[in-house]
Motif scaffolding. Structure first.
Motif, PDB file in Angstrom:
ATOM      1  N   SER A   1     -16.914   7.527  -3.100  1.00  0.00           N
ATOM      2  CA  SER A   1     -17.030   6.347  -2.245  1.00  0.00           C
ATOM      3  C   SER A   1     -17.558   6.756  -0.883  1.00  0.00           C
ATOM      4  N   TYR A   2     -18.221   5.804  -0.216  1.00  0.00           N
ATOM      5  CA  TYR A   2     -18.766   6.072   1.110  1.00  0.00           C
ATOM      6  C   TYR A   2     -18.671   4.835   1.977  1.00  0.00           C
ATOM      7  N   THR A   3     -18.681   5.044   3.290  1.00  0.00           N
ATOM      8  CA  THR A   3     -18.369   4.109   4.381  1.00  0.00           C
ATOM      9  C   THR A   3     -16.854   3.882   4.436  1.00  0.00           C
ATOM     10  N   ILE A   4     -16.351   3.474   5.591  1.00  0.00           N
ATOM     11  CA  ILE A   4     -14.923   3.593   5.896  1.00  0.00           C
ATOM     12  C   ILE A   4     -14.020   2.921   4.861  1.00  0.00           C
ATOM     13  N   LYS A   5     -14.151   1.615   4.677  1.00  0.00           N
ATOM     14  CA  LYS A   5     -13.210   0.923   3.789  1.00  0.00           C
ATOM     15  C   LYS A   5     -13.327   1.360   2.334  1.00  0.00           C
ATOM     16  N   PRO A   6     -14.527   1.514   1.785  1.00  0.00           N
ATOM     17  CA  PRO A   6     -14.590   2.050   0.430  1.00  0.00           C
ATOM     18  C   PRO A   6     -13.989   3.448   0.302  1.00  0.00           C
ATOM     19  N   VAL A   7     -14.162   4.295   1.322  1.00  0.00           N
ATOM     20  CA  VAL A   7     -13.542   5.617   1.279  1.00  0.00           C
ATOM     21  C   VAL A   7     -12.016   5.486   1.251  1.00  0.00           C
ATOM     22  N   VAL A   8     -11.474   4.699   2.173  1.00  0.00           N
ATOM     23  CA  VAL A   8     -10.016   4.577   2.272  1.00  0.00           C
ATOM     24  C   VAL A   8      -9.436   3.940   1.016  1.00  0.00           C
ATOM     25  N   TYR A   9      -9.892   2.734   0.694  1.00  0.00           N
ATOM     26  CA  TYR A   9      -9.268   2.003  -0.411  1.00  0.00           C
ATOM     27  C   TYR A   9      -9.777   2.481  -1.770  1.00  0.00           C
ATOM     28  N   GLY A  10     -10.999   3.023  -1.805  1.00  0.00           N
ATOM     29  CA  GLY A  10     -11.493   3.598  -3.050  1.00  0.00           C
ATOM     30  C   GLY A  10     -10.715   4.831  -3.459  1.00  0.00           C
ATOM     31  N   LEU A  11     -10.444   5.721  -2.509  1.00  0.00           N
ATOM     32  CA  LEU A  11      -9.680   6.922  -2.823  1.00  0.00           C
ATOM     33  C   LEU A  11      -8.227   6.603  -3.173  1.00  0.00           C
ATOM     34  N   LEU A  12      -7.625   5.686  -2.420  1.00  0.00           N
ATOM     35  CA  LEU A  12      -6.239   5.314  -2.730  1.00  0.00           C
ATOM     36  C   LEU A  12      -6.144   4.673  -4.106  1.00  0.00           C
ATOM     37  N   ALA A  13      -7.091   3.803  -4.417  1.00  0.00           N
ATOM     38  CA  ALA A  13      -7.086   3.163  -5.735  1.00  0.00           C
ATOM     39  C   ALA A  13      -7.305   4.200  -6.835  1.00  0.00           C
ATOM     40  N   ALA A  14      -8.203   5.150  -6.584  1.00  0.00           N
ATOM     41  CA  ALA A  14      -8.470   6.191  -7.580  1.00  0.00           C
ATOM     42  C   ALA A  14      -7.239   7.059  -7.804  1.00  0.00           C
ATOM     43  N   TRP A  15      -6.506   7.339  -6.750  1.00  0.00           N
ATOM     44  CA  TRP A  15      -5.270   8.118  -6.868  1.00  0.00           C
ATOM     45  C   TRP A  15      -4.223   7.341  -7.668  1.00  0.00           C
ATOM     46  N   LEU A  16      -4.075   6.060  -7.357  1.00  0.00           N
ATOM     47  CA  LEU A  16      -3.111   5.227  -8.083  1.00  0.00           C
ATOM     48  C   LEU A  16      -3.502   5.080  -9.553  1.00  0.00           C
ATOM     49  N   ALA A  17      -4.810   4.991  -9.810  1.00  0.00           N
ATOM     50  CA  ALA A  17      -5.293   4.828 -11.182  1.00  0.00           C
ATOM     51  C   ALA A  17      -5.425   6.163 -11.914  1.00  0.00           C
ATOM     52  N   ARG A  18      -5.056   7.248 -11.255  1.00  0.00           N
ATOM     53  CA  ARG A  18      -5.069   8.587 -11.839  1.00  0.00           C
ATOM     54  C   ARG A  18      -6.463   9.004 -12.312  1.00  0.00           C
ATOM     55  N   VAL A  19      -7.462   8.681 -11.480  1.00  0.00           N
ATOM     56  CA  VAL A  19      -8.808   9.162 -11.760  1.00  0.00           C
ATOM     57  C   VAL A  19      -8.809  10.680 -11.575  1.00  0.00           C
ATOM     58  N   PRO A  20      -9.304  11.442 -12.547  1.00  0.00           N
ATOM     59  CA  PRO A  20      -9.170  12.903 -12.480  1.00  0.00           C
ATOM     60  C   PRO A  20      -9.855  13.548 -11.289  1.00  0.00           C
ATOM     61  N   ARG A  21     -11.042  13.066 -10.901  1.00  0.00           N
ATOM     62  CA  ARG A  21     -11.791  13.722  -9.820  1.00  0.00           C
ATOM     63  C   ARG A  21     -12.221  12.687  -8.801  1.00  0.00           C
ATOM     64  N   ARG A  22     -11.825  12.939  -7.542  1.00  0.00           N
ATOM     65  CA  ARG A  22     -12.004  11.946  -6.480  1.00  0.00           C
ATOM     66  C   ARG A  22     -12.753  12.575  -5.299  1.00  0.00           C
ATOM     67  N   TYR A  23     -13.850  11.917  -4.896  1.00  0.00           N
ATOM     68  CA  TYR A  23     -14.696  12.444  -3.824  1.00  0.00           C
ATOM     69  C   TYR A  23     -14.971  11.363  -2.785  1.00  0.00           C
ATOM     70  N   ALA A  24     -15.204  11.800  -1.563  1.00  0.00           N
ATOM     71  CA  ALA A  24     -15.549  10.880  -0.474  1.00  0.00           C
ATOM     72  C   ALA A  24     -16.735  11.430   0.290  1.00  0.00           C
ATOM     73  N   LEU A  25     -17.589  10.526   0.742  1.00  0.00           N
ATOM     74  CA  LEU A  25     -18.725  10.879   1.594  1.00  0.00           C
ATOM     75  C   LEU A  25     -18.554  10.152   2.921  1.00  0.00           C
ATOM     76  N   VAL A  26     -18.293  10.893   3.990  1.00  0.00           N
ATOM     77  CA  VAL A  26     -18.125  10.314   5.325  1.00  0.00           C
ATOM     78  C   VAL A  26     -19.500  10.271   5.976  1.00  0.00           C
ATOM     79  N   THR A  27     -20.052   9.068   6.094  1.00  0.00           N
ATOM     80  CA  THR A  27     -21.432   8.910   6.560  1.00  0.00           C
ATOM     81  C   THR A  27     -21.529   8.650   8.060  1.00  0.00           C
ATOM     82  N   GLY A  28     -20.444   8.830   8.775  1.00  0.00           N
ATOM     83  CA  GLY A  28     -20.393   8.576  10.213  1.00  0.00           C
ATOM     84  C   GLY A  28     -19.045   7.979  10.550  1.00  0.00           C
TER      85      GLY A  28
END
Length: 404
Positions: free
Chosen positions: A100-127
């Motif tokens: 996920s990239y950009t602030i809200k997708p990074v925050v809520y995308g990673l949290l959702a992926a953790w809750l959904a037990r996605v095996p591999r989780r990455y973030a791109l901080v674009t600024g």
């Protein structure tokens, strides 16, 4: 009609805050993921209604999804809906990897992926954007504190975090937002498609200046207008173009300010552009006096790829794009005097437009070619099916990587 879900186990979900960026900014990445043999799913707020973007993504072979998200603001109820929607999406499609990239997708995308037990989780901080752009006070200070805590909660559940400049990486480590156990890597921005943004001849006549940006104070738009006004008094023939429109961000330029600049003749306002290439081709020098905490400013990379000299600030993200006196000039943030001097230099020595423009192209081709950047990123995510060249492997080895 619900989008068709692919049947392969190797599913990759890319999450964005805006639908148009999936093609305009991440199109080569989407295609590289598909080429690597993954079943690629993409999600963005409003994507299913954006038929042009959706059709292009589906033509490439990606599966499109939508989710609700308020782009600006920190409404807890709406943000909770975003988190819940992303969690349900991941439970339904069961991706193996999420980026996920950009602030809200990074925050809520990673949290959702953790809750959904996605095996591999990455973030791109674009600024780092509005909250980190200036000395925080008032509302900005409150936003900063909230965003800092949200980032920490999310990023420390990632398998790796990608940054687009070393300053942002260092700041997140220094502030404790990103713990030592979470590996991070610095990329050369998002890259630029050198086949799409091709070198264009410099226009004949006196230098023409261009700034492309959301019309925010932190983008240096006011400094650009002030410097243009001063130079216009001495050189009325010089053109200062501004592309972009009024934004919903709290730091936006007002319509009244913009109208004054246009009426007095300081600024030639081009409005919002779906395709910036004609505007870049019609300028001699690209200017971005930003102090916005850019990741790596994409507009600068596009101008460099088209062979344009650059004036930008000695600020995180921006400073990586310019070698002082080689392909342009770095100026202090908020310094109208320095910006005026830099622009006057090109007026007094117009041969610099050509020589520095050629160097910009060479730097863009060497460091910022999007295919090189994407190859490094996919290699770092251990995505099989994509073999980096020797040059790209060297970039993997040489980039700043912090791993626990």
């Amino acid at each position: 009609m619900k989008p068709k879900v692919a049947t392969s186990n190797k599913r990759f979900l890319l999450i964005s805050g805006t639908s148009y960026s999936l093609v305009n900014f991440r199109g080569p990445l989407v295609q590289a993921l598909i080429k690597a043999g993954l079943d690629v799913h993409v999600a963005a707020s409003g994507l299913l209604e954006d038929m042009t973007t959706r059709q292009q993504l589906e033509a490439w072979g990606a599966v499109a999804h939508d989710f609700p998200m308020q782009r600006n603001g920190l409404n807890p109820w709406r943000d909770a809906l975003t988190l819940h929607a992303l969690y349900r999406l991941m439970c339904r499609i069961r991706p193996e990897m999420v980026l996920s990239y950009t602030i809200k997708p990074v925050v809520y995308g990673l949290l959702a992926a953790w809750l959904a037990r996605v095996p591999r989780r990455y973030a791109l901080v674009t600024g780092l954007g509005y909250a980190f752009a200036s000395q925080a006070s008032g509302k900005r200070a409150l936003v900063y504190q909230v965003v800092r805590r949200l980032y920490a909660a999310a990023l420390n559940r990632a398998d790796k975090v990608f940054f687009q400049n070393p300053d942002d990486n260092a700041l997140f480590r220094e502030l404790g937002i990103l713990r030592e156990k979470v590996p991070s890597q610095v990329l050369n921005g998002s890259g630029v498609d050198m086949n799409h943004f091709t070198v264009a001849p410099i226009p004949a006549g006196p230098p023409r200046f261009l700034l492309i940006a959301r019309l925010l104070g932190d983008k240096g738009v006011r400094q650009y207008a002030d410097a243009a006004r001063r130079i216009k008094q001495r050189h009325p023939e010089i053109v200062f173009q501004l592309a972009g429109d009024i934004d919903s961000n709290p730091d936006t330029i007002t319509r009244e300010e913009l109208d004054i600049w246009i009426k007095e003749g300081s600024i030639d306002h081009l409005g919002w552009l779906n395709d910036v290439r004609p505007a870049i081709a019609n300028c001699s020098v690209y200017v971005l006096p930003s102090y916005y905490r850019e990741g790596t400013p994409r507009s600068v990379l596009e101008a460099m790829a088209m062979g344009r000299a650059v004036i930008t600030t000695d600020a995180p993200g921006c400073r990586e794009t310019v070698i002082e006196g080689d392909n342009g000039y770095l100026i202090p943030v908020r310094d109208v005097d320095a910006l005026e001097v830099a622009m006057q230099t090109f007026i007094d020595s117009p041969a610099l437009v050509q020589t520095m423009g050629r160097r910009s192209y060479e730097i863009a081709k060497d460091r910022y070619d999007v295919h090189k950047v994407n190859a490094v990123m996919l290699k770092s995510m251990e995505i099989k099916g994509l073999v980096a060249s020797g040059r790209e492997q060297a970039l993997v080895n040489n980039n700043a990587i912090n791993e626990a």
